[in-house]
Design a protein around this motif. Structure first.
Motif, mmCIF file in Angstrom:
data_model
loop_
_atom_site.group_PDB
_atom_site.id
_atom_site.type_symbol
_atom_site.label_atom_id
_atom_site.label_comp_id
_atom_site.label_asym_id
_atom_site.label_seq_id
_atom_site.Cartn_x
_atom_site.Cartn_y
_atom_site.Cartn_z
ATOM 1 N N HIS A 1 9.006 5.394 6.061
ATOM 2 C CA HIS A 1 8.904 6.066 4.771
ATOM 3 C C HIS A 1 9.110 7.561 4.956
ATOM 4 O O HIS A 1 9.008 8.084 6.069
ATOM 5 C CB HIS A 1 7.530 5.833 4.157
ATOM 6 C CG HIS A 1 7.464 4.629 3.272
ATOM 7 N ND1 HIS A 1 8.322 4.443 2.216
ATOM 8 C CD2 HIS A 1 6.636 3.559 3.267
ATOM 9 C CE1 HIS A 1 8.033 3.312 1.615
ATOM 10 N NE2 HIS A 1 7.019 2.742 2.230
ATOM 11 N N ALA B 1 3.577 -0.512 -1.074
ATOM 12 C CA ALA B 1 3.156 0.855 -0.756
ATOM 13 C C ALA B 1 3.233 1.781 -1.960
ATOM 14 O O ALA B 1 4.101 1.666 -2.810
ATOM 15 C CB ALA B 1 4.042 1.410 0.356
ATOM 16 N N PRO C 1 3.028 -0.258 6.280
ATOM 17 C CA PRO C 1 3.375 0.356 4.989
ATOM 18 C C PRO C 1 4.849 0.272 4.580
ATOM 19 O O PRO C 1 5.153 0.303 3.396
ATOM 20 C CB PRO C 1 2.952 1.817 5.180
ATOM 21 C CG PRO C 1 1.818 1.737 6.149
ATOM 22 C CD PRO C 1 2.182 0.626 7.095
ATOM 23 N N TYR D 1 3.745 -5.141 1.517
ATOM 24 C CA TYR D 1 2.684 -4.126 1.598
ATOM 25 C C TYR D 1 2.389 -3.532 0.225
ATOM 26 O O TYR D 1 1.268 -3.204 -0.098
ATOM 27 C CB TYR D 1 3.096 -3.010 2.563
ATOM 28 C CG TYR D 1 1.966 -2.045 2.901
ATOM 29 C CD1 TYR D 1 1.155 -2.255 4.014
ATOM 30 C CD2 TYR D 1 1.724 -0.924 2.119
ATOM 31 C CE1 TYR D 1 0.128 -1.377 4.321
ATOM 32 C CE2 TYR D 1 0.698 -0.040 2.420
ATOM 33 C CZ TYR D 1 -0.100 -0.271 3.531
ATOM 34 O OH TYR D 1 -1.118 0.604 3.837
#
Lengths: 135, 531
Positions: free
Chosen positions: B58, B89, B82, B87
């Motif tokens: 990310h 996120a 993540p 997940y």
């Protein structure tokens, strides 16, 4: 180096069928090998790749070649089409279609990613399709 | 031990606004943010590691190590990081999702607040009306539009009248012009997409420079209005706000049913600060988890349930000539013709064009069925169609399923040794039906705009949360069937409030961020007025 010379040469031949050269470069000519080494290590998929590359070579030998990279291009393509469908003749120690789909996905990621990933030099893949960054 | 009037947990759309309202009212506020204060210079614009495509990481937190979740799918559970699918996120950074969002600034439709009474409650769903109505929220929408900063045009004919936005809409793109003509043919009304993006110099920051990245990335001209460059700096300027970054709330402390403070981890140590009021705004997954870890809010059995986000309806097409002008953000035209009143389905959603497509996203996600995944055929498809591609897409108002939920995982713990969030269940089947209906409307729009080839993906039932996650602390008047009351206050705990998407009983047929901001203005103004 994660892969030996023979494995690298198979990998190079493989990704150059996934993104072949035409009037724009092939995958291996734009840094995709180095990119793959990074993401394969990050995802801990070295074994899957090694077994997949070995499977390709065993498949190539059954098809009458020495190794995958030594097959004529048309034979490489037809072999990969079979592998993509899971229609293999040789012994594979990893699921052939899953390996092929993964390699195709990751080669394409490398080819079209931003140059910051060590690929797509000068944005050549973006130039090819007509994507331009203005700001 | 530090003492504050209020502690706000999370600095995104809800928490940033909450900290601002409280600090402006003279309250001493501690704002805890798990992520860092990022700037554009920190941003590598990595096409494989961002909030649009997080294949290997990310461009914000949470860090890949130490913050797992458990995702349950088809009876199989796996631990996810993540950046991985499952997940769900939300960006950890000052501003959270508002740092990297596209910033579509929709008000929900008045009927979005009355789904159960409009359509009835389908079997297996927990569909409810909101305890408040559009009119209750309208003044706070207005406040969010002006104080965060929205650019756009007149309201859709399907929406109530409202005051103008502070800034004019982004220009219609080439694709938008074709879609406008297509909509005219169909007799559909359209309007610009409202965006939390400066289209003029405002608030000391520049206008949008029409870049190609936008959603998923930070803004190169700081024209995207998030909480990190609007309300949080203003709250800091009051002198009443203490903002701690890389500070993770571990537990809300309470005694005899009243919160006394928050224990958090910062600079290598656990600390506890006391306060009179706690505002939880850590996102639908983490707010529910924190309340569970704090043994608060569980009375109704609804805490953590009704997790929802947005299914996306949509279709893709290829025009005969290039239509790519590369003018960002790229989203420029919308229709609300199918928000409600759709024959045979429950609810609906807004449809619009989309942000500028990144090459990699196109290569990975948009192939028509007849194009192979590899070879010269794939390369030629990329080369021949990227500039002719057009799409219509939009968020579907989901029908909540109580079995789609967040619980504490019994086995996996985070870097602090706390049980992680376990996500399980799938969206309700009616959500899929409405998505299919809207996908057909999107396809019609593309054909009317001149696309001969139109294709789309089909949707099965899966867990929906993602960047629009909501519903896990649903708001309601009855403590037996909801987690917070109409003031955003936890039933049974007088001084804990929730101010993020968690409180949405249903999540609207629109991008939800303006509603989260408006709800936080409403909830925290309410706190100030009662104090």
């Amino acid at each position: 180096m994660v892969f030996d010379e023979a494995e690298l040469s198979t990998l190079r031949a493989l990704i150059d069928r996934i993104i072949p050269e035409d009037d724009f470069p092939s995958a291996s000519a734009t840094g995709v090998i180095g990119f793959l080494l990074g993401v394969v290590a990050f995802e801990e998929r070295t074994d899957q790749y090694r077994l997949g590359l070995a499977g390709l070579n065993r498949e190539a030998r059954l098809a009458g070649g020495g190794s995958f990279s030594e097959l004529p291009i048309a034979d490489q393509d037809s072999l990969l089409s079979r592998v993509e469908q899971g229609e293999v003749s040789a012994e594979w120690e990893t699921e052939p279609a899953a390996f092929f789909r993964l390699a195709a996905e990751q080669a394409i990621e490398g080819y079209y990613a931003d140059p910051g990933n060590g690929v797509n030099p000068g944005g050549i893949a973006w130039e090819m399709i007509g994507f331009r960054v203005t700001a | 031990m530090s003492r504050y009037d209020a502690i706000v947990i999370g600095s995104g759309a809800g928490g940033g606004v909450a900290a601002y309202v409280l600090a402006q009212a003279g309250k001493k506020v501690l704002l805890l943010e798990q992520g860092k204060w990022l700037t554009f210079e920190d941003e590598p614009r990595d096409h494989l590691r961002n909030h649009r495509l997080s294949r290997y990481g990310h461009n914000t937190g949470p860090d890949l190590d130490g913050h797992p979740r458990v995702f349950v799918e088809n009876g199989q559970e796996r631990t996810v990081q993540p950046h991985q699918g499952g997940y769900n996120a939300i960006a950890a950074a000052v501003g959270s999702g508002t740092l990297v969002y596209g910033g579509q600034a929709w008000r929900f439709h008045p009927l979005d607040f009355k789904m159960a009474s409009t359509y009835g409650v389908p079997a297996g769903s927990s569909l409810v009306d909101w305890p408040i109505e559009y009119e209750d929220l309208a003044p706070f929408y207005h406040r969010a539009e002006w104080e965060i900063g929205v650019a756009g045009g007149d309201p859709a004919p399907q929406m109530p009248a409202r005051p103008t936005y502070p800034m004019h809409a982004v220009p219609l793109t080439e694709k938008g012009r074709l879609l406008h003509a297509g909509a005219e043919k169909m007799g559909w009304k359209t309007q610009p997409v409202p965006l939390l993006i400066n289209t003029a110099f405002r608030d000391g920051r520049r206008a949008c420079v029409a870049c190609q990245h936008c959603v998923g990335f930070q803004c190169p001209s700081n024209a995207k209005n998030g909480t990190q460059n609007t309300v949080i700096p203003k709250a800091l300027a009051t002198g009443n706000l203490t903002l701690l970054t890389e500070a993770t709330a571990l537990k809300i402390e309470s005694q005899d049913g009243v919160a006394t403070g928050v224990t958090y981890f910062h600079e290598g140590a656990e600390k506890t600060a006391t306060c009179e009021v706690v505002v939880v705004a850590a996102s639908a997954v983490e707010s529910a988890r924190l309340l569970m870890l704090s043994d608060l809010g569980g009375g109704s059995g609804h805490l953590g349930r009704n997790l929802q986000g947005h299914y996306y309806a949509g279709a893709w097409g290829v025009m005969s000539d290039p239509v790519w002008d590369g003018v960002g953000p790229g989203v420029s035209i919308s229709t609300l013709e199918f928000s409600h009143g759709n024959e045979g389905v429950i609810g609906g959603g807004m449809l619009a064009d989309d942000f500028v497509m990144l090459p990699l996203s196109y290569a990975k996600g948009y192939r028509p069925p007849e194009v192979p995944q590899w070879g010269l055929a794939h390369k030629h498809w990329m080369r021949d169609t990227y500039r002719r591609f057009i799409q219509v897409t939009g968020p579907v108002h989901e029908i909540p399923n109580p079995e789609a939920r967040v619980t504490l995982d019994p086995n996996v713990t985070d870097m602090f040794g706390r049980p992680v969030a376990r996500l399980s269940g799938v969206a309700h089947a009616e959500t899929v039906r409405t998505t299919r209906f809207l996908t057909q409307r999107a396809a019609e729009w593309l054909r009317a705009a001149g696309s001969e080839q139109v294709w789309h993906r089909d949707h099965g039932q899966f867990l929906s949360g993602g960047q629009h996650q909501a519903g896990t602390c649903r708001m309601g008047d009855d403590p037996k069937s909801s987690v917070v009351d109409r003031d955003g206050r936890l039933h049974g705990t007088p001084n804990v409030f929730v101010a993020d998407g968690s409180v949405h009983p249903t999540n609207g047929g629109f991008n939800p961020v303006l509603t989260i901001m408006a709800m936080s203005f409403r909830t925290t103004e309410g706190i100030v007025n009662m104090w």
